[in-house]
Design a protein around this motif. Structure first.
Motif: not given
Length: 221
Positions: A146-168
């Motif tokens: 279960v992951l929490g994403y950021e929209v209106w306020a960026p995460l203060g400390e991101a615990q996980y990042t997903e590479d979406v370069t090919d999907q941007i």
């Protein structure tokens, strides 16, 4: 086959928060369902936009990302309240989809309705896994992630990042499907910029989406 459920407070939050991850999962063969909880609030720039056009924006964005099914609960904006009826509606979806992975807004998002939907998602997850609430169907197994994403306020400390370069580009295209939203702000530029920033500060290049890890490998939050 991986089953994914995305819980979005408003139309377009699914794109802004995790549109690249949605596209990446769909490309890998995952079955993605999106639930949009709250209906669009009309502004002065939306007077000439009909309900069908609003709905078409969401349909088009989901098509671009490869979403299999989009469910709109059409709850009122600013009068939003997560009562038993709404909890059971989300529980029913969870028990039908039985997702392996769930995305919802992160707990400290700057919008009050985003935080309310975060709580709605967590409570509905517990309800869906319990032996109670039989009217919403049989219990579902807990998702492994279960992951929490950021929209209106960026995460203060991101615990996980997903590479979406090919999907941007798909993410930006999906954001541009929300034509009425772009009249209020350049969200297509914002999603590209945030993804670039997240990648630069994590991998040094490309585009990424950042998340709060709420649950992993079946552990309760």
């Amino acid at each position: 086959m991986t089953r994914v459920l995305v819980i979005a407070p408003h139309p377009d939050d699914e794109v802004i928060g995790c549109g690249g991850s949605i596209a990446k999962l769909a490309q890998s063969g995952a079955e993605v369902t999106v639930v949009i909880v709250i209906r669009r609030e009309r502004g002065l720039a939306d007077r000439e936009v009909g309900d069908e056009e609003f709905a078409a924006e969401t349909t088009d964005a989901c098509r671009v990302l490869g979403v299999k099914r989009c469910i709109t609960l059409d709850e009122p904006s600013r009068d939003f309240a997560a009562d038993r009826r709404l909890h059971l509606a989300v529980v029913k979806v969870l028990r039908e989809v039985r997702p392996d992975r769930v995305y919802l807004p992160h707990r400290d998002d700057g919008d009050v309705e985003h935080r309310a939907v975060h709580r709605l998602g967590l409570e509905s997850l517990w309800m869906a896994e319990s032996d109670f609430f039989e009217e919403a169907g049989p219990p579902a197994p807990p998702p492994s992630l279960v992951l929490g994403y950021e929209v209106w306020a960026p995460l203060g400390e991101a615990q996980y990042t997903e590479d979406v370069t090919d999907q941007i580009e798909l993410k930006v295209e999906a954001m541009r499907c929300y034509r009425s939203q772009l009249r209020h702000a350049a969200w297509d530029e914002a999603v590209r910029g945030l993804a670039s920033y997240r990648a630069v500060t994590s991998a040094g290049h490309g585009h990424s989406e950042a998340f709060e890890v709420i649950r992993m490998a079946g552990a309760r939050p």
